[in-house]
Write an enzyme that holds these catalytic residues in place. Structure first.
Site, mmCIF file in Angstrom:
data_model
loop_
_atom_site.group_PDB
_atom_site.id
_atom_site.type_symbol
_atom_site.label_atom_id
_atom_site.label_comp_id
_atom_site.label_asym_id
_atom_site.label_seq_id
_atom_site.Cartn_x
_atom_site.Cartn_y
_atom_site.Cartn_z
ATOM 1 N N ARG A 49 0.275 22.358 -62.742
ATOM 2 C CA ARG A 49 1.333 22.979 -62.220
ATOM 3 C C ARG A 49 2.642 23.214 -63.206
ATOM 4 O O ARG A 49 3.381 24.154 -63.311
ATOM 5 C CB ARG A 49 1.967 22.153 -61.162
ATOM 6 C CG ARG A 49 3.500 22.613 -60.775
ATOM 7 C CD ARG A 49 3.682 22.368 -59.059
ATOM 8 N NE ARG A 49 3.346 21.117 -58.805
ATOM 9 C CZ ARG A 49 3.941 19.805 -58.897
ATOM 10 N NH1 ARG A 49 5.061 19.731 -59.756
ATOM 11 N NH2 ARG A 49 3.523 18.770 -58.718
ATOM 12 N N TYR A 101 11.888 47.168 -53.635
ATOM 13 C CA TYR A 101 10.782 46.822 -52.854
ATOM 14 C C TYR A 101 10.817 46.218 -51.710
ATOM 15 O O TYR A 101 12.000 45.235 -51.391
ATOM 16 C CB TYR A 101 9.854 45.929 -53.542
ATOM 17 C CG TYR A 101 8.491 45.381 -53.093
ATOM 18 C CD1 TYR A 101 7.479 46.094 -52.688
ATOM 19 C CD2 TYR A 101 8.670 44.039 -52.914
ATOM 20 C CE1 TYR A 101 6.537 45.663 -52.179
ATOM 21 C CE2 TYR A 101 7.285 43.543 -52.457
ATOM 22 C CZ TYR A 101 6.399 44.167 -51.925
ATOM 23 O OH TYR A 101 5.150 43.787 -51.247
ATOM 24 N N ASP A 172 13.777 44.438 -62.258
ATOM 25 C CA ASP A 172 12.267 44.327 -61.886
ATOM 26 C C ASP A 172 11.858 45.748 -62.415
ATOM 27 O O ASP A 172 11.981 46.895 -62.450
ATOM 28 C CB ASP A 172 12.123 44.301 -60.362
ATOM 29 C CG ASP A 172 10.720 44.365 -59.827
ATOM 30 O OD1 ASP A 172 9.909 44.758 -60.680
ATOM 31 O OD2 ASP A 172 10.560 44.044 -58.754
ATOM 32 N N LYS A 197 0.301 44.441 -60.371
ATOM 33 C CA LYS A 197 0.378 46.187 -60.671
ATOM 34 C C LYS A 197 -0.151 46.665 -61.921
ATOM 35 O O LYS A 197 -1.355 46.120 -62.070
ATOM 36 C CB LYS A 197 1.729 46.539 -60.374
ATOM 37 C CG LYS A 197 2.415 46.085 -58.931
ATOM 38 C CD LYS A 197 1.946 46.207 -57.693
ATOM 39 C CE LYS A 197 2.364 45.372 -56.491
ATOM 40 N NZ LYS A 197 3.640 45.548 -56.386
HETATM 41 C C1 LIG Z 1 4.761 44.757 -55.436
HETATM 42 C C2 LIG Z 1 5.968 44.518 -55.901
HETATM 43 C C3 LIG Z 1 6.599 43.209 -55.886
HETATM 44 C C4 LIG Z 1 6.109 42.160 -55.269
HETATM 45 O O1 LIG Z 1 5.118 41.656 -55.798
HETATM 46 P P1 LIG Z 1 3.695 40.897 -55.312
HETATM 47 O O2 LIG Z 1 2.863 40.619 -56.634
HETATM 48 O O3 LIG Z 1 3.117 41.621 -54.378
HETATM 49 O O4 LIG Z 1 4.420 39.756 -54.558
HETATM 50 C C5 LIG Z 1 8.009 43.285 -56.441
HETATM 51 N N1 LIG Z 1 8.694 44.337 -57.098
HETATM 52 C C6 LIG Z 1 8.063 45.539 -56.906
HETATM 53 C C7 LIG Z 1 9.017 46.713 -57.503
HETATM 54 C C8 LIG Z 1 6.850 45.604 -56.556
HETATM 55 O O5 LIG Z 1 6.218 46.997 -56.506
#
Ligand SMILES: *Cc1c(COP(=O)(O)O)cnc(C)c1O
Length: 381
Positions: A49, A101, A172, A197
């Protein structure tokens, strides 16, 4: 070293310190705990962890790609954002972009607000954030381009304003990845990625990163991951490491495909609007040319009717109707009922997320096949 080379070879440089076999692929240290040489001694690893060699390797590679102080790898993008929000306490105020998001909006509204943090929603691509900064404001939080409406914010300008007022600037960067945009270099303090992603890139792993600008922020986030516990597992860390090796070539191909698809979409009668910052008439086009190295492979478009949108989702075959983005397979999403299902109707309307809006994440297939599929589903009746 160039970015493309780093994606492949940074991994080797770090593994040499940990592994004496010459293995080119970093090992998966599938161990929850680590034996101590003696009392008061540690190999540098105590308990997974806190840290695990495979996760550490991944974190080092990504910190290098974003040129950050350190990277901290979480079990999802949402776990990463949740940990960042633990930097704030009841009474603190955060200015957030209107278009984010859907899961992030849900977290802010249903978890962080309950815990006493307040938010002001501003359109970062159009409005001045300054009038919204108050005594208790601590941070600004935004995506650029935004999910799903592809609004573009000027990272350099916003981080300068944030710093004038002593606020943290949190970006982000999921929609572009470090290959196309480096918010820390433009002034941001924390960069977040859903590595589910582009970085993972194969639609097979859920993971998230925070990359820090300063050791002070690193220390706070290391404490938070150790304490709240959403650390990325060794095998998932390895999958992301493998994904990163092909990050640059995947994105090059995806962007080539996207340019062709966008060009085709803009010529279809049934397509009433195309949102892509690579289009010269997109309001964020010039800012992106300045702050990014590409426009990415996400394109949002509006069709003539709700019925058309539903029919397209029913008829796709090669293109998959699924949430998520930036993987090898081309996916189509209906933000209204999927990624943004929990967003209040008034926000959806203001942002233009209507029942006619579809979001396409372009993959690495042949563009001709994707266009043939789009032609079939869009122009069939
Ligand atoms: C998918 C996404 C998230 C969340 O990420 P997860 O890995 O699905 O928890 C946050 N910000 C953006 C812009 C995203 O496309």
């Amino acid at each position: 070293m160039n970015f493309e080379t780093k994606c492949v070879h940074a991994q080797k440089d770090i593994s040499a310190a940990c592994d004496k076999t010459g293995a080119i692929s970093f090992p998966i240290y599938q161990s929850s705990t680590f034996a101590h040489p003696g009392p008061g001694q540690s190999t540098g690893y105590d308990y997974t962890r806190m840290q695990n060699p495979t996760r550490e390797q991944l974190e080092n590679v990504v910190a290098g790609l974003e040129n950050g102080d350190e990277c901290i790898a979480f079990s999802s993008g949402m776990a990463a954002i949740s940990a960042v929000m633990e930097l704030f306490k009841p009474g603190d105020h955060v200015i957030i972009d209107e278009d984010l998001y859907g899961g992030t909006i849900r977290l802010f509204q249903h978890v962080n607000e309950k815990n006493g943090i307040t938010f002001t929603r501003v359109n970062f691509s159009e409005e001045d954030i300054r009038p919204h900064i108050g005594e208790n404001t601590r941070a600004v939080f935004f995506e650029t381009p935004t999910n799903p409406m592809m609004n573009v914010a000027d990272i350099e300008k916003i981080s300068a304003i944030a710093h004038e007022h002593g606020l943290l600037c949190i970006v982000d960067n999921t929609f572009l990845s470090p290959y196309l945009q480096n918010p820390l270099a433009l002034g941001a303090d924390l960069v977040i990625h859903s590595e589910t992603k582009y970085l993972g890139g194969h639609n097979d792993t859920i993971a998230g990163f925070v990359v820090t600008k300063t050791p002070d922020l690193t220390e706070k986030l290391r404490f938070l991951i150790k304490t709240t516990g959403a650390a990325l597992a060794p095998f998932d860390s390895w999958l992301i490491l493998r994904g990163i090796k092909t990050l640059a070539i995947r994105i090059d191909r995806m962007q080539e495909n996207t340019a062709k698809i966008v060009d085709w979409l803009t010529k279809q009668k049934a397509v009433t609007r195309v949102y892509y910052p690579g289009l010269s008439d997109h309001p964020g086009h010039e800012i992106m040319k300045k702050q990014s190295r590409g426009f990415g492979s996400m394109v949002t478009f509006e069709v003539e009717s709700k019925e058309k949108a539903i029919q397209i989702l029913n008829d796709v075959d090669l293109i998959l109707y699924a949430e998520s983005l930036a993987g090898t397979e081309t996916l189509i999403t209906y933000p209204l009922t999927q990624t943004h299902a929990d967003v209040p109707p008034e926000f959806l309307e203001k942002n233009g997320i209507t029942d006619r809006v579809l979001r396409l994440s372009v993959g690495i297939e042949a563009a001709e096949d994707l266009i043939a599929e789009l032609d079939r589903v869009i122009n069939s009746n």
